[in-house]
Write an enzyme that holds these catalytic residues in place. Structure first.
Site, short mmCIF file in Angstrom:
data_model
loop_
_atom_site.label_atom_id
_atom_site.label_comp_id
_atom_site.label_asym_id
_atom_site.label_seq_id
_atom_site.Cartn_x
_atom_site.Cartn_y
_atom_site.Cartn_z
N LYS A 1 -2.70 3.11 -1.52
CA LYS A 1 -4.02 3.31 -2.13
C LYS A 1 -3.93 4.34 -3.23
O LYS A 1 -3.04 5.20 -3.26
CB LYS A 1 -5.05 3.74 -1.08
CG LYS A 1 -4.80 5.08 -0.39
CD LYS A 1 -5.26 6.30 -1.18
CE LYS A 1 -4.96 7.62 -0.47
NZ LYS A 1 -5.13 8.81 -1.32
N ASP B 1 -7.65 8.29 6.15
CA ASP B 1 -7.33 7.16 5.27
C ASP B 1 -6.96 5.88 6.03
O ASP B 1 -6.82 4.82 5.42
CB ASP B 1 -6.15 7.52 4.36
CG ASP B 1 -6.52 8.58 3.32
OD1 ASP B 1 -7.73 8.80 3.10
OD2 ASP B 1 -5.60 9.16 2.73
#
Length: 313
Positions: A11, A138
């Site tokens: 990401k 996350d």
């Protein structure tokens, strides 16, 4: 079922707005997550006991004990399903290690999905994301993928629909940066400057650029509140950011807590030019081209994986 392999993407935070420290010790965040086409693969196989193996660049920095998020994910899910976490976890690294691109969180999300598939737990994906949030902020996004706004610690997600493909270059640095150290430096810099810390919020112009598929507008609105702290701890990153913009990028920022630097290109061809020039600039160890947004964790067809570095947990 003899083994299950899950692919999971890296990401980049298109926006990382950092608020004040909460009573639980975490910072209040607004993060616009964007999944990109750099992948780890996690394979789980039945075993007599829990063990970890890892291959790929930077694996000497990957712990192979209970501190590894993948091991913790297997233990957490096994406890929920009322069984022993007796699997061999093989991690094939394609996401930079300690690079601010959520490689450890991605491995945890992949392990949850792989183990649930192997054990036929039939756990809903939303529940796997809730379990993932117990492991790290996350982890839920690594399972979801695409583009999403994360709030709270970053674990509460709302997808941002966009049909555009954005082209990225990631400049890799030597060594990593400690996420807690970067947050600590962010707090220190704010205290020294006497900076008032407001409530974080998504940048409207950035969300509009995503929905419109406008790379130039998106590049102009990339922002990371942790970037000054990362630059304070690793001043050489400033030269990397300058080199990437000079090579033709339309936006740049430090990815997450760093030290990886992310560059948005207007198209695929320019992305390759930026990567080539960054590689020759002497300001980074390597540069990788990727695109986004891509889906989150997904089960792959069965494959045989080699053993390179392994340890019993």
């Amino acid at each position: 079922m003899s083994s299950v392999t899950v692919s999971v993407p890296a990401k980049v935070n298109l926006q990382l707005a950092v608020g004040g420290v909460r009573p639980d010790g975490f910072h209040e965040l607004v993060s616009v997550f964007h999944a990109v086409s750099l992948y780890d693969e996690v394979t789980v196989t039945p075993a007599d006991r829990l063990s970890l193996a890892c291959e790929g660049e930077g694996i000497d920095e990957v712990p192979l004990d209970h501190s590894n998020l993948a091991a913790r994910a297997a233990i957490l899910l096994a406890d929920r399903l009322g069984r022993e976490p007796n699997v061999r976890i093989h991690i094939r690294k394609g996401i930079p290690v300690a690079g601010g691109m959520a490689g450890g969180s991605a491995d945890a999300a992949a392990t949850l999905l792989a183990c649930d598939t192997l054990w036929r737990g039939d756990t809903p994906r939303e529940m796997l994301r809730r379990l993932g949030a117990e492991l790290g902020s996350d982890v839920p996004f690594s399972d979801l993928g695409g583009t999403a706004i994360g709030t709270g610690r970053g674990e509460r997600l709302a997808s941002v629909p966009t049909t555009a493909r954005f082209h990225w270059v990631f400049a890799l640095a030597d060594g990593g940066l400690s996420t807690p150290a970067v947050y600590g430096e962010c707090d220190r810099l704010r205290e020294v400057a006497g900076e008032a810390v407001g409530r974080p919020a998504p940048r409207e112009e950035l969300i509009a650029a995503l929905r419109a598929g406008d790379a130039y507008a998106l590049g102009a609105n990339l922002v990371n509140d942790l970037q000054p702290a990362a630059l304070s701890l690793r001043p050489a990153l400033a030269a990397t950011l300058t080199a990437g913009m000079a090579a033709g990028a339309v936006g740049s920022l430090v990815s997450g807590s760093g030290p990886t630097c992310a560059f948005l290109a207007p198209d695929r061809e320019t992305a390759h030019v930026v990567a080539e020039r960054l590689t020759g600039s002497g300001t980074c160890r390597a540069a990788r081209v990727a695109f986004g947004a891509v889906p989150g964790a997904r089960v792959l067809p069965r494959r045989v994986v080699p053993v390179e570095r392994e340890n019993t947990v």
